[in-house]
Design an enzyme around this catalytic site. Structure first.
Site, mmCIF file in Angstrom:
data_model
loop_
_atom_site.group_PDB
_atom_site.id
_atom_site.type_symbol
_atom_site.label_atom_id
_atom_site.label_comp_id
_atom_site.label_asym_id
_atom_site.label_seq_id
_atom_site.Cartn_x
_atom_site.Cartn_y
_atom_site.Cartn_z
ATOM 1 N N SER A 134 4.400 -5.561 2.470
ATOM 2 C CA SER A 134 5.362 -4.784 1.690
ATOM 3 C C SER A 134 5.012 -3.330 1.420
ATOM 4 O O SER A 134 5.846 -2.598 0.894
ATOM 5 C CB SER A 134 5.630 -5.477 0.367
ATOM 6 O OG SER A 134 6.516 -6.542 0.588
ATOM 7 N N LYS A 161 5.819 1.156 -8.143
ATOM 8 C CA LYS A 161 6.676 -0.020 -7.904
ATOM 9 C C LYS A 161 6.882 -0.777 -9.214
ATOM 10 O O LYS A 161 5.930 -0.939 -9.993
ATOM 11 C CB LYS A 161 6.003 -0.920 -6.864
ATOM 12 C CG LYS A 161 6.835 -2.118 -6.420
ATOM 13 C CD LYS A 161 6.088 -2.927 -5.359
ATOM 14 C CE LYS A 161 6.943 -4.029 -4.757
ATOM 15 N NZ LYS A 161 6.240 -4.748 -3.674
ATOM 16 N N SER A 210 8.880 -5.234 0.595
ATOM 17 C CA SER A 210 9.607 -5.174 -0.649
ATOM 18 C C SER A 210 9.436 -3.867 -1.420
ATOM 19 O O SER A 210 10.228 -3.580 -2.303
ATOM 20 C CB SER A 210 9.138 -6.326 -1.537
ATOM 21 O OG SER A 210 7.762 -6.168 -1.861
HETATM 22 N N1 GLN Z 1 8.241 -9.603 3.509
HETATM 23 C C1 GLN Z 1 7.239 -10.495 3.026
HETATM 24 C C2 GLN Z 1 7.874 -11.492 2.089
HETATM 25 O O1 GLN Z 1 9.035 -11.493 1.988
HETATM 26 C C3 GLN Z 1 6.142 -9.723 2.363
HETATM 27 C C4 GLN Z 1 6.469 -9.332 0.982
HETATM 28 C C5 GLN Z 1 5.351 -8.601 0.318
HETATM 29 O O2 GLN Z 1 4.417 -8.137 0.962
HETATM 30 N N2 GLN Z 1 5.457 -8.506 -0.989
HETATM 31 O O3 GLN Z 1 7.221 -12.267 1.469
#
Ligand code: GLN
Length: 509
Positions: A191, A79, A167
């Site tokens: 994410s 990532k 994400s």
């Molecule tokens: N979807 C969650 C957010 O928008 C989690 C994101 C993540 O785990 N980086 O914060």
């Protein structure tokens, strides 16, 4: 799909270690597959030369009779939130490029090149993995659909009109499309687990502190964890064994010994107590997902797990608690992007430093990041701190206590991973609240710091308005109890007719 890329990570590493296939051949196959699946938008940067050089060095060491690491020649994607010495790191943001208008993978973009590797990246290299590229993500890991990437969205290989989740969407796509055997994502509130679920792969969120955060761009430091994705449990287990373990450069990393996760994959689920929290099966859950999740849990019961219902009354506060705490932490963490130290600097109309900050942050951040910085700054501000931030911290404790109570009577909690299967690109983009609600099942484990993983459990029935889409089961366990998750996940996987799920056009012919 090319043969070597169909193997599991342990199988492929064995083949490279024994010389049946060269790391260079495998890397070429991976790079070709990345090229072929380019339209899915999984990668922000492909490290063609660097990965081939690394592969050749691995082959040369083998030729000299040196023994190779446990990830010998295995193509892995990373990532773009993780620092890498030999590839730019953007966090999916324009603020880490010098020319925000330029295409991301062009040298004109001038993306930030960190002077060091993240600890997890160092550990992968030391195990002889081949890092083929940096994957697409929501800007600074803020999002659940990958549409907040400042560059382009990633697309779900099961239906390119749909989101792969986020994400770490690019990481999930790179694994699901067969371009790499494994990937590292980061999970602050789901994410890794949610995109894994939406793309039909395995995704692991280790317990808080299990894996070093050194070299991970910070979003919400009390929640962030790096976690692996792969097509099967054994592959994910091997990756976790390599990246886990204490790190003097991250004071929150735990000294608790790293478990034998790969071995746990063969230990079966017999005797494990699995709790089903009723609050995860209430309104809002897609009926077909409910049915399949319940069927998967029942199957674990047939394999010898003891099933029971548990009560987690504070689950419904997860979304509001998370979105206060995560944004508060983000507003502080992201203050470092000020136009002075990294990436973009915009001069602004008047040449004073405040105008420069404003112009840089105004141009460099996307709208979701700005929304969160404002929300978080507000929650931390004098007069509102007690009402929002301090209150949310108290509710976080109540959520943690739900888990502690549950883990007195069960070893594992089994739930859906997402209330809906992969949704259409654009569907939730202009309604941040409905996007936040999609995280309802993943946020509590993050707030509690416990571990969780997603295991694919099949696909939905194809309907006139949508093709068959992957479904995932979430398993959660107490902090540092990752091994039981691998036991249960692998027991399920072994029973499944298809060991790994493959998007239709990617199935071997
Ligand atoms: N979807 C969650 C957010 O928008 C989690 C994101 C993540 O785990 N980086 O914060």
């Amino acid at each position: 799909m090319s043969g070597v890329l169909d193997l599991s990570i342990p199988e492929l590493a064995d083949q490279v270690r024994s010389g049946r296939v060269s790391a260079e051949e495998v890397t070429l196959a991976s790079l070709a597959r990345i090229q072929q699946t380019h339209d899915l938008g999984a990668f922000l940067h492909v490290s063609r030369e660097a990965s081939l050089n690394a592969a050749r060095r691995i082959d040369a060491r083998r030729a000299r009779g040196e023994s190779l690491g446990v990830l010998a020649g295995v193509p892995i994607s990373i990532k773009d939130a993780l620092c890498t010495l030999d590839a730019p790191t953007t966090g999916g943001s324009r603020i880490l490029t010098r020319q925000p208008e330029a295409a991301i993978d062009s040298s004109e973009a001038g993306a930030w090149c960190p002077p060091y590797d993240a600890t997890v990246v160092e550990r992968l290299r030391a195990a002889d993995a081949v890092l083929v590229g940096k994957t697409n993500m929501d800007e600074f890991a803020m999002g659940s659909s990958n549409e907040n990437s400042a560059f382009f969205p990633a697309r779900n290989p099961w239906d390119p009109e749909r989101t792969p989740g986020g994400s770490s969407g690019g990481s999930a796509v790179s694994v699901a499309s067969g371009a790499v055997l494994g990937s590292l994502g980061s999970d602050t509130g789901g994410s890794v687990r949610q995109p894994a679920g939406l793309c039909g792969v395995v995704g692991v969120k280790p317990s808080y502190g299990r894996v070093s955060r050194y070299g991970l761009l910070a979003f919400a430091s009390s929640l962030d964890q790096v976690g692996p994705m792969a097509r099967d449990l054994r592959s994910a287990a091997r990756l976790l064994e390599v990246i886990a373990g204490s790190d003097p450069r991250d004071s929150t990393s735990t000294r608790a010994p790293v478990g034998a996760y790969e071995r746990a994959c063969g230990e079966g689920v017999r005797g494990l107590r699995i709790g089903v929290p009723r609050q995860y099966f209430e309104d809002g859950l897609d009926p077909e997902l409910r049915e399949s999740t319940e069927a998967a849990i029942a199957a674990l019961g047939k394999l010898g797990a003891e099933l029971s219902e548990v009560d987690m009354p504070h689950t419904k506060y997860g979304v509001s608690t998370y979105y206060l705490l995560a944004t508060a932490e983000a507003s502080s963490n992201l203050s470092r992007y000020d136009g002075v130290r990294f990436g973009l600097r915009a001069n602004g109309a008047t040449p004073d430093i405040h105008a420069m900050y404003r112009a840089t942050r105004g141009r460099g951040f996307g709208s979701e990041v700005k929304r969160r910085i404002m929300l978080g700054t507000y929650a931390l501000s004098a007069g509102y701190y007690d009402a929002y931030y301090a209150k949310a911290q108290k509710v976080r404790t109540l959520i943690l206590q739900d888990f502690e109570r549950a883990f007195q009577s069960v070893d594992i909690l089994a739930t859906p991973i997402s209330p809906v299967p992969a949704f259409r690109l654009g569907e939730k983009l202009h309604d941040p609240l409905s996007m936040y609600l999609a995280d309802i099942y993943t946020l509590p484990a993050s707030l509690a710091g416990v571990c969780g993983l997603t295991v694919p459990i099949g696909t939905t029935r194809a309907r006139p308005d949508r093709p068959a889409l992957p479904m995932g089961l979430q398993l959660m366990a107490a902090a540092q109890a990752e091994a039981v998750l691998f036991r249960a996940g692998a027991a399920w996987e072994a029973e499944r007719p298809q060991r790994v799920l493959r998007p239709p056009e990617l199935s071997p012919t």
